[in-house]
Design an enzyme around this catalytic site. Sequence first.
Site, PDB file in Angstrom:
ATOM      1  N   SER A 199      10.469   1.933   5.487  1.00  0.00           N
ATOM      2  CA  SER A 199       9.035   1.780   5.724  1.00  0.00           C
ATOM      3  C   SER A 199       8.421   3.029   6.343  1.00  0.00           C
ATOM      4  O   SER A 199       9.111   3.803   7.004  1.00  0.00           O
ATOM      5  CB  SER A 199       8.782   0.616   6.671  1.00  0.00           C
ATOM      6  OG  SER A 199       9.093  -0.582   6.045  1.00  0.00           O
ATOM      7  N   GLY A 219     -12.796  -5.704   8.188  1.00  0.00           N
ATOM      8  CA  GLY A 219     -11.714  -6.481   7.573  1.00  0.00           C
ATOM      9  C   GLY A 219     -11.126  -7.438   8.591  1.00  0.00           C
ATOM     10  O   GLY A 219     -11.131  -7.159   9.798  1.00  0.00           O
ATOM     11  N   CYS A 225       0.819  -1.208   0.000  1.00  0.00           N
ATOM     12  CA  CYS A 225       0.000   0.000   0.000  1.00  0.00           C
ATOM     13  C   CYS A 225       0.852   1.256   0.000  1.00  0.00           C
ATOM     14  O   CYS A 225       0.348   2.340  -0.273  1.00  0.00           O
ATOM     15  CB  CYS A 225      -0.929  -0.010   1.191  1.00  0.00           C
ATOM     16  SG  CYS A 225      -0.190  -0.824   2.542  1.00  0.00           S
ATOM     17  N   GLU A 271      -4.469  -8.953   7.285  1.00  0.00           N
ATOM     18  CA  GLU A 271      -3.215  -8.696   7.989  1.00  0.00           C
ATOM     19  C   GLU A 271      -3.239  -7.376   8.768  1.00  0.00           C
ATOM     20  O   GLU A 271      -2.858  -7.322   9.936  1.00  0.00           O
ATOM     21  CB  GLU A 271      -2.085  -8.669   6.952  1.00  0.00           C
ATOM     22  CG  GLU A 271      -0.735  -8.950   7.538  1.00  0.00           C
ATOM     23  CD  GLU A 271       0.327  -9.061   6.438  1.00  0.00           C
ATOM     24  OE1 GLU A 271       1.428  -8.580   6.670  1.00  0.00           O
ATOM     25  OE2 GLU A 271       0.022  -9.614   5.360  1.00  0.00           O
ATOM     26  N   SER A 324      -5.894  -5.619   9.681  1.00  0.00           N
ATOM     27  CA  SER A 324      -6.906  -5.699  10.742  1.00  0.00           C
ATOM     28  C   SER A 324      -6.345  -6.421  11.950  1.00  0.00           C
ATOM     29  O   SER A 324      -6.627  -6.071  13.095  1.00  0.00           O
ATOM     30  CB  SER A 324      -8.155  -6.423  10.241  1.00  0.00           C
ATOM     31  OG  SER A 324      -8.696  -5.716   9.162  1.00  0.00           O
TER      32      SER A 324
HETATM   33  N1  LIG Z   1      -0.228  -5.269   4.636  1.00  0.00           N
HETATM   34  C1  LIG Z   1       0.296  -4.081   4.909  1.00  0.00           C
HETATM   35  O1  LIG Z   1       1.434  -3.925   5.354  1.00  0.00           O
HETATM   36  C2  LIG Z   1      -0.545  -2.848   4.701  1.00  0.00           C
HETATM   37  C3  LIG Z   1      -0.158  -1.655   5.311  1.00  0.00           C
HETATM   38  C4  LIG Z   1      -0.962  -0.521   5.169  1.00  0.00           C
HETATM   39  C5  LIG Z   1      -2.114  -0.622   4.415  1.00  0.00           C
HETATM   40  N2  LIG Z   1      -2.450  -1.779   3.787  1.00  0.00           N
HETATM   41  C6  LIG Z   1      -3.710  -1.807   3.034  1.00  0.00           C
HETATM   42  O2  LIG Z   1      -4.685  -2.338   3.905  1.00  0.00           O
HETATM   43  C7  LIG Z   1      -5.659  -3.052   3.151  1.00  0.00           C
HETATM   44  C8  LIG Z   1      -5.800  -4.443   3.735  1.00  0.00           C
HETATM   45  O3  LIG Z   1      -4.550  -5.073   3.605  1.00  0.00           O
HETATM   46  P1  LIG Z   1      -4.289  -6.486   4.264  1.00  0.00           P
HETATM   47  O4  LIG Z   1      -2.839  -6.720   4.126  1.00  0.00           O
HETATM   48  O5  LIG Z   1      -4.929  -6.553   5.594  1.00  0.00           O
HETATM   49  O6  LIG Z   1      -5.080  -7.411   3.245  1.00  0.00           O
HETATM   50  P2  LIG Z   1      -5.517  -8.936   3.434  1.00  0.00           P
HETATM   51  O7  LIG Z   1      -4.747  -9.573   4.534  1.00  0.00           O
HETATM   52  O8  LIG Z   1      -5.477  -9.533   2.078  1.00  0.00           O
HETATM   53  O9  LIG Z   1      -7.032  -8.836   3.907  1.00  0.00           O
HETATM   54  C9  LIG Z   1      -7.976  -8.278   3.051  1.00  0.00           C
HETATM   55  C10 LIG Z   1      -9.281  -8.089   3.768  1.00  0.00           C
HETATM   56  O10 LIG Z   1     -10.140  -7.392   2.865  1.00  0.00           O
HETATM   57  C11 LIG Z   1     -11.372  -8.080   2.801  1.00  0.00           C
HETATM   58  N3  LIG Z   1     -11.985  -7.893   1.496  1.00  0.00           N
HETATM   59  C12 LIG Z   1     -11.455  -8.170   0.294  1.00  0.00           C
HETATM   60  N4  LIG Z   1     -12.308  -7.830  -0.677  1.00  0.00           N
HETATM   61  C13 LIG Z   1     -13.417  -7.355  -0.068  1.00  0.00           C
HETATM   62  C14 LIG Z   1     -14.676  -6.857  -0.524  1.00  0.00           C
HETATM   63  N5  LIG Z   1     -14.954  -6.794  -1.834  1.00  0.00           N
HETATM   64  N6  LIG Z   1     -15.565  -6.443   0.387  1.00  0.00           N
HETATM   65  C15 LIG Z   1     -15.280  -6.499   1.690  1.00  0.00           C
HETATM   66  N7  LIG Z   1     -14.134  -6.968   2.201  1.00  0.00           N
HETATM   67  C16 LIG Z   1     -13.215  -7.386   1.323  1.00  0.00           C
HETATM   68  C17 LIG Z   1     -11.025  -9.519   3.073  1.00  0.00           C
HETATM   69  O11 LIG Z   1     -12.196 -10.134   3.512  1.00  0.00           O
HETATM   70  P3  LIG Z   1     -12.497 -11.649   3.209  1.00  0.00           P
HETATM   71  O12 LIG Z   1     -11.740 -12.358   4.300  1.00  0.00           O
HETATM   72  O13 LIG Z   1     -13.947 -11.724   3.327  1.00  0.00           O
HETATM   73  O14 LIG Z   1     -11.968 -11.950   1.843  1.00  0.00           O
HETATM   74  C18 LIG Z   1      -9.968  -9.379   4.153  1.00  0.00           C
HETATM   75  O15 LIG Z   1     -10.569  -9.225   5.401  1.00  0.00           O
HETATM   76  C19 LIG Z   1      -5.194  -3.051   1.723  1.00  0.00           C
HETATM   77  O16 LIG Z   1      -5.891  -2.060   1.018  1.00  0.00           O
HETATM   78  C20 LIG Z   1      -3.720  -2.699   1.823  1.00  0.00           C
HETATM   79  O17 LIG Z   1      -3.300  -2.024   0.678  1.00  0.00           O
HETATM   80  C21 LIG Z   1      -1.718  -2.913   3.943  1.00  0.00           C
END
Ligand SMILES: NC(=O)c1ccc[n+]([C@@H]2O[C@H](COP(=O)([O-])OP(=O)(O)OC[C@H]3O[C@@H](n4cnc5c(N)ncnc54)[C@H](OP(=O)(O)O)[C@@H]3O)[C@@H](O)[C@H]2O)c1
Length: 467
Positions: A107, A187, A50, A190, A192
Amino acid sequence: MRQRIINARVTFHNSPIHVLERFAIRDVDDAYEQFRRHSGLDECVIIQTCNRVELFARTGPGGTERLKRTWASLTGLDEVAFDENLEMSEDDEALRHLLKLTSGLDSMVLGEEQILGQIKSSIAEARKTRSSGRYLNTIFDKAIRIGTRIRGSTGIGRGGVSVGSMAVRLAEENIDDMKSKRILLIGTGEVSTLVAKSLLRRGYAFDVTSRTLGRARAFCESLGGSPVRFEEVLSAFTGYDAMFVATTAPYSLVTFEKISQAVSAGRAGGSNDHSGGSNEPGGHRRGMMILDLSNPRTVDERVATLPGVKLMNLDQISEMVEKNLTAKAGKARAIEDAIKEEVGVLEASVRRLAAEPIAEHVFKKIDALREKELQKAVRVLDETDPRRIGIIDSLTREIVESIVSPPINNLRKASERGDSGVIALAGRLFDYGDDNDGAADAGAAPSAGAHAPAPNDTAPNDTAPKN
Ligand SMILES: NC(=O)c1ccc[n+]([C@@H]2O[C@H](COP(=O)([O-])OP(=O)(O)OC[C@H]3O[C@@H](n4cnc5c(N)ncnc54)[C@H](OP(=O)(O)O)[C@@H]3O)[C@@H](O)[C@H]2O)c1
């Protein structure tokens, strides 16, 4: 023709999140193919989080411009968009940057762990599609190991600082008496998890929602919180004072209309309001804070125009991180120093790779000769005893090994020193010609699709967590 390691990146450092989003590559597998075909990249690894979209590549002259053109066509952006946002590094600077990534120095939240997992996933994906080869595989494997070591020795990641904990701190700075407030987490991925851990550590109660109630339940069982139905929450956000939204949904989950309704209901002190003591005297809610941690964002930006609603996203977290940076300045300096030392080690291992095609060629050729002579001797001796044949086999191997290894090791050392004269000479001596791929560098890396395994070209030691 000298090949270079290059890094091209658009990151949160010089592009706000809404700009960064535009550089994101949607179909990574296709992008690898396009970069190979149109940018002439010998090897390529794409890292997307992100906070950044980055490419590491091995390429010859002109590769940079072609890379930009392909990236522009993949994203539908004008090439001029890259002038303001794109940063480029080459060779030792590109390696230094990779070490900054793996050690957490680059980071947003200094020393956070997620980037390491994301880099592991990226190189695993590139390996799978054979977009990376001998060079980038070695560089990434080593950079991951070095970064992990630096994190350990400097203690930069200790204290569980993460995007999640920063977001919770941001909420605390903006909301009085958080303990009495109703908090919703949308959410179960990761990010969350990081938010939930931080909320739990600080003793805040919270609701969790996810598309599948089962997932929200499982999440709450291990991380705390109370699961709530997705449809219920989405149809009315009423009653919540703080919301953390961290999903990969490709559209606005939290819409202007719904928040507008929730705010009106709250203000009227409506029956949907289950926030207990959240209403101000006179039926006015104290407001709602929404933290959108998603990129692309999943909260409609217009909600910020609603009275009493405060919307914050990763950009604001980035500002908060400035404070974190100051607090960790000492550690950051220690990492810089460690990287300064390690970048030389990484460079040497890249230079060493230039000897590998010749080394492989020599060992292969001599082993073929050895095998032929061995079979001949076995025939002449009329030998059938496997034990005796085994002894002769080992003997010949030992002889070959002891004759060939010293010059090859010297060749590798010369390669590490960057002595291209010795490499070229070895190429001629060992009859390693132009028809071989990856002519001793000076020459090209084996193309991503056709590389021969080198000693370092192994699967990563660590299992790659999901991105
Ligand atoms: N990872 C990092 O270091 C980081 C840091 C800052 C920001 N981010 C941003 O934070 C966001 C989440 O990242 P993550 O790493 O937590 O992703 P992740 O682990 O892949 O989890 C994605 C979450 O989004 C939900 N989701 C996906 N599509 C959806 C939809 N159409 N409607 C509702 N819920 C949906 C999933 O729900 P289901 O379980 O129901 O599929 C899951 O709970 C992303 O936008 C990412 O760019 C990530």
